[in-house]
Design a protein around this motif. Structure first.
Motif, short mmCIF file in Angstrom:
data_model
loop_
_atom_site.label_atom_id
_atom_site.label_comp_id
_atom_site.label_asym_id
_atom_site.label_seq_id
_atom_site.Cartn_x
_atom_site.Cartn_y
_atom_site.Cartn_z
N GLY A 30 20.87 -14.85 4.45
CA GLY A 30 19.64 -14.59 5.18
C GLY A 30 19.17 -15.80 5.96
N ASP A 31 18.04 -15.66 6.61
CA ASP A 31 17.46 -16.71 7.43
C ASP A 31 17.06 -17.89 6.56
OD1 ASP A 31 15.89 -18.34 9.06
OD2 ASP A 31 14.78 -16.67 9.96
N PRO A 32 17.61 -19.09 6.84
CA PRO A 32 17.25 -20.24 6.02
C PRO A 32 15.76 -20.56 6.06
CG PRO A 32 18.93 -20.82 7.67
CD PRO A 32 18.56 -19.40 7.89
N ASP A 33 15.07 -20.11 7.11
CA ASP A 33 13.64 -20.37 7.25
C ASP A 33 12.77 -19.23 6.75
OD1 ASP A 33 14.16 -22.87 8.45
OD2 ASP A 33 14.43 -21.92 10.40
N ALA A 34 13.38 -18.24 6.08
CA ALA A 34 12.60 -17.13 5.55
C ALA A 34 11.52 -17.67 4.61
CB ALA A 34 13.50 -16.15 4.80
N GLY A 35 10.36 -17.05 4.65
CA GLY A 35 9.22 -17.54 3.87
C GLY A 35 9.32 -17.30 2.38
N LEU A 36 10.23 -16.44 1.96
CA LEU A 36 10.33 -16.09 0.54
C LEU A 36 11.80 -16.16 0.12
CD1 LEU A 36 8.79 -15.05 -1.99
CD2 LEU A 36 9.22 -12.72 -1.16
N THR A 37 12.03 -16.72 -1.06
CA THR A 37 13.39 -16.83 -1.60
C THR A 37 13.50 -16.01 -2.87
OG1 THR A 37 13.64 -19.07 -0.73
CG2 THR A 37 15.14 -18.44 -2.49
N GLY A 171 10.22 -15.64 -5.47
CA GLY A 171 9.02 -16.45 -5.26
C GLY A 171 8.52 -16.96 -6.60
N THR A 172 7.37 -16.46 -7.02
CA THR A 172 6.76 -16.89 -8.29
C THR A 172 6.96 -15.88 -9.42
OG1 THR A 172 4.66 -15.88 -7.66
CG2 THR A 172 4.99 -18.21 -7.09
N GLU A 173 7.64 -14.77 -9.13
CA GLU A 173 7.80 -13.70 -10.12
C GLU A 173 9.24 -13.62 -10.63
OE1 GLU A 173 5.26 -11.52 -11.08
OE2 GLU A 173 3.94 -12.79 -9.90
N LYS A 174 9.37 -13.29 -11.90
CA LYS A 174 10.69 -13.10 -12.51
C LYS A 174 10.93 -11.61 -12.72
CE LYS A 174 13.10 -14.44 -16.75
NZ LYS A 174 12.99 -15.28 -17.96
N VAL A 175 12.13 -11.15 -12.36
CA VAL A 175 12.52 -9.76 -12.54
C VAL A 175 13.80 -9.77 -13.36
CG1 VAL A 175 13.24 -7.62 -11.40
CG2 VAL A 175 11.53 -9.10 -10.31
N VAL A 176 13.80 -9.07 -14.47
CA VAL A 176 14.97 -9.03 -15.34
C VAL A 176 15.62 -7.66 -15.23
CG1 VAL A 176 15.81 -9.25 -17.71
CG2 VAL A 176 13.94 -10.71 -16.92
N GLY A 177 16.90 -7.66 -14.92
CA GLY A 177 17.67 -6.42 -14.86
C GLY A 177 17.79 -5.86 -13.46
N ALA A 178 18.71 -4.92 -13.31
CA ALA A 178 18.94 -4.26 -12.02
C ALA A 178 17.90 -3.16 -11.85
CB ALA A 178 20.36 -3.69 -11.98
N GLN A 179 16.70 -3.57 -11.56
CA GLN A 179 15.58 -2.64 -11.42
C GLN A 179 15.72 -1.82 -10.12
OE1 GLN A 179 13.59 -2.28 -13.97
NE2 GLN A 179 14.62 -3.95 -15.00
N PRO A 180 15.06 -0.69 -10.03
CA PRO A 180 15.09 0.10 -8.80
C PRO A 180 14.52 -0.70 -7.62
CG PRO A 180 14.11 1.36 -10.60
CD PRO A 180 14.27 -0.04 -11.09
N PHE A 181 14.95 -0.33 -6.43
CA PHE A 181 14.49 -1.00 -5.20
C PHE A 181 12.97 -1.05 -5.14
CE2 PHE A 181 13.10 -0.39 -0.74
CZ PHE A 181 13.41 -1.65 -0.26
N GLU A 182 12.31 0.03 -5.56
CA GLU A 182 10.85 0.10 -5.48
C GLU A 182 10.19 -0.99 -6.34
OE1 GLU A 182 12.78 3.60 -4.10
OE2 GLU A 182 12.92 2.71 -6.12
N ASP A 183 10.81 -1.33 -7.46
CA ASP A 183 10.27 -2.40 -8.31
C ASP A 183 10.37 -3.75 -7.60
OD1 ASP A 183 9.92 -0.35 -10.10
OD2 ASP A 183 11.09 -1.26 -11.71
N PHE A 184 11.48 -3.96 -6.88
CA PHE A 184 11.61 -5.19 -6.10
C PHE A 184 10.58 -5.22 -4.97
CE2 PHE A 184 15.72 -5.36 -8.21
CZ PHE A 184 15.82 -6.72 -8.51
#
Length: 193
Positions: A30-37, A171-184
């Motif tokens: 992705g864009d190296p300057d994207a605001g969110l990683t 960003g500042t949130e942790k997501v564990v597991g292959a959650q559905p797209f909507e959760d991301f």
């Protein structure tokens, strides 16, 4: 007497050189300057990681990575010796082929992880990405590279309390597991600002 995975992994040739600095450099999509990683901790032998890469990541790419809103950083978290060897080979791929090679390894995971010769199967996939058998052997047997990958895994455990794959730090949130797209989406959208 049982043999560990390391005991059954064949000895590999060390003829080709490995550029450790390049191989262990952070891998971004992705864009190296994207605001969110979004950092992904993943194992190439993890079926949940394969599910994420084949079914969920394409939607994240379309909605956030392609438009330049989000960049993805891949961090290896190998769960076994074959995941470690596959990660080492992938890190030796040219930067432009790294993520396509990961996608291929995940799409074909059920085949190569169950092959009679998983190392040979990994090398065959590597050839499709332009990695010679000699290069693959050199990467998969380079102790400094393997140690570097294991340090990335240890960093995930220490810095983000990663204990399973896939685990994401968005960003500042942790997501564990292959959650559905909507959760991301629920995690990504509020942080885009």
């Amino acid at each position: 007497m049982t043999l560990g995975v390391a005991a059954v992994v064949p000895r590999l040739s060390r003829a080709a050189e490995v550029d450790l600095e390049t191989a262990l450099a952070p891998r971004f999509e992705g864009d190296p300057d994207a605001g969110l990683t979004m950092i992904e901790y993943s194992s190439l032998t993890c079926p949940h990681c394969a599910h994420f890469h084949t079914d969920i990541l394409p939607k994240i790419r379309e909605a956030y990575i392609a438009p330049g809103k989000l960049k993805l950083e891949m961090r290896d978290f190998p769960l076994d010796q074959y995941a470690l060897r596959a990660a080492a080979m992938a890190r030796c791929a040219p930067e432009s082929r790294y993520f396509p090679l990961l996608d291929m390894l995940f799409k074909q995971q059920a085949k190569w992880t169950r092959a009679t010769d998983p190392i040979g199967a990994i090398k065959q996939i590597g050839r499709l990405a332009g990695i010679s058998a000699e290069q693959a052997d050199a990467c998969m047997s380079n102790e400094a590279l393997l140690d570097g990958i294991l340090k990335i895994r240890l960093g995930g455990q220490q810095d983000h309390d990663v204990s399973s794959t896939p685990t994401f730090v968005v960003g500042t949130e942790k997501v564990v597991g292959a959650q559905p797209f909507e959760d991301f989406q629920k995690v990504i959208e509020p942080q885009l600002g």
